[in-house]
Write an enzyme that holds these catalytic residues in place. Structure first.
Site, PDB file in Angstrom:
ATOM      1  CG  ASN A 122      -3.687  -2.693   6.649  1.00  0.00           C
ATOM      2  OD1 ASN A 122      -3.568  -2.233   5.520  1.00  0.00           O
ATOM      3  ND2 ASN A 122      -4.585  -3.599   6.963  1.00  0.00           N
ATOM      4  CG  PHE A 152     -13.430   1.193   7.098  1.00  0.00           C
ATOM      5  CD1 PHE A 152     -12.909   0.643   5.938  1.00  0.00           C
ATOM      6  CD2 PHE A 152     -14.112   0.357   7.983  1.00  0.00           C
ATOM      7  CE1 PHE A 152     -13.069  -0.704   5.644  1.00  0.00           C
ATOM      8  CE2 PHE A 152     -14.271  -0.995   7.694  1.00  0.00           C
ATOM      9  CZ  PHE A 152     -13.753  -1.522   6.523  1.00  0.00           C
ATOM     10  CD  GLU A 169      -8.474  -9.510  -3.583  1.00  0.00           C
ATOM     11  OE1 GLU A 169      -9.349  -9.293  -2.721  1.00  0.00           O
ATOM     12  OE2 GLU A 169      -7.339  -9.941  -3.302  1.00  0.00           O
ATOM     13  NE  ARG A 225      -6.712 -13.860   5.681  1.00  0.00           N
ATOM     14  CZ  ARG A 225      -7.302 -12.679   5.521  1.00  0.00           C
ATOM     15  NH1 ARG A 225      -7.072 -11.959   4.432  1.00  0.00           N
ATOM     16  NH2 ARG A 225      -8.111 -12.211   6.435  1.00  0.00           N
ATOM     17  CE1 TYR A 284      -9.202  -3.179   0.195  1.00  0.00           C
ATOM     18  CE2 TYR A 284      -8.365  -1.294  -1.000  1.00  0.00           C
ATOM     19  CZ  TYR A 284      -8.148  -2.411  -0.218  1.00  0.00           C
ATOM     20  OH  TYR A 284      -6.865  -2.756   0.165  1.00  0.00           O
ATOM     21  CE  LYS A 291      -3.845  -2.280   2.360  1.00  0.00           C
ATOM     22  NZ  LYS A 291      -4.948  -2.085   3.329  1.00  0.00           N
TER      23      LYS A 291
END
Ligand code: CMP
Length: 139
Positions: free
Chosen positions: A114, A59, A128, A87, A51, A11
């Protein structure tokens, strides 16, 4: 193919604290093979589309704004048990709850910033990956 696929985004956080290279090193050292990768920047429209599942969440607006605020690295990763193992490597969504040594514990700023995204299922990994990569961009 030698294993399963998962999809990740490094990110904009990682371009603010210059941690993208360190994160990619952790991904390789954990045994993931990079099958596709690009440095790009999402428009607000594309971040919103990616998203869309979170559209009703409070949010969502901030998430879209943040994810379109700077460059990201999108990557398709291969490994046995890729979704679950990735993960584990990245740690809990909220870095405050992430285990020591995980990518989010080491490099996230907060819950929103994050550090990385990781797919939550094999189906979503494919959806994705299709969002970012054509067949010619996969190796
Ligand atoms: P990610 O794995 O990319 O999937 C959705 C993202 O929404 C998540 O990481 C977080 O960055 C963000 N997110 C999830 N819950 C919250 C929350 N309660 N407040 C702000 N951001 C959140």
């Amino acid at each position: 193919m030698n294993g399963n696929l998962t999809f990740t985004m490094i990110k904009p956080t990682a371009f603010k604290n210059n941690s993208a290279g360190a994160i990619l090193k952790m991904i390789n050292e954990a045994g993931f093979v990079i099958k596709a990768m690009k440095l790009t920047r999402l428009t607000p429209e594309l971040a919103g589309e990616f998203y869309a599942v979170h559209k009703a969440r409070p949010f969502y607006g901030e998430l879209v704004e943040f994810m379109s605020s700077g460059p990201i690295i999108a990557a398709l990763l291969e490994k046995e048990n890729a979704v679950e193992d990735y993960r584990t490597l990245i740690g809990a969504t909220n870095p405050e709850n992430a285990a020591d040594g995980t990518i989010r514990k080491l490099y996230a700023t907060n819950l929103q910033q994050n550090a990385v995204h990781g797919s939550d299922s094999d189906d979503n990994a494919n959806i994705e990956a299709d969002f970012f990569f054509s067949k010619m961009e996969r190796f």
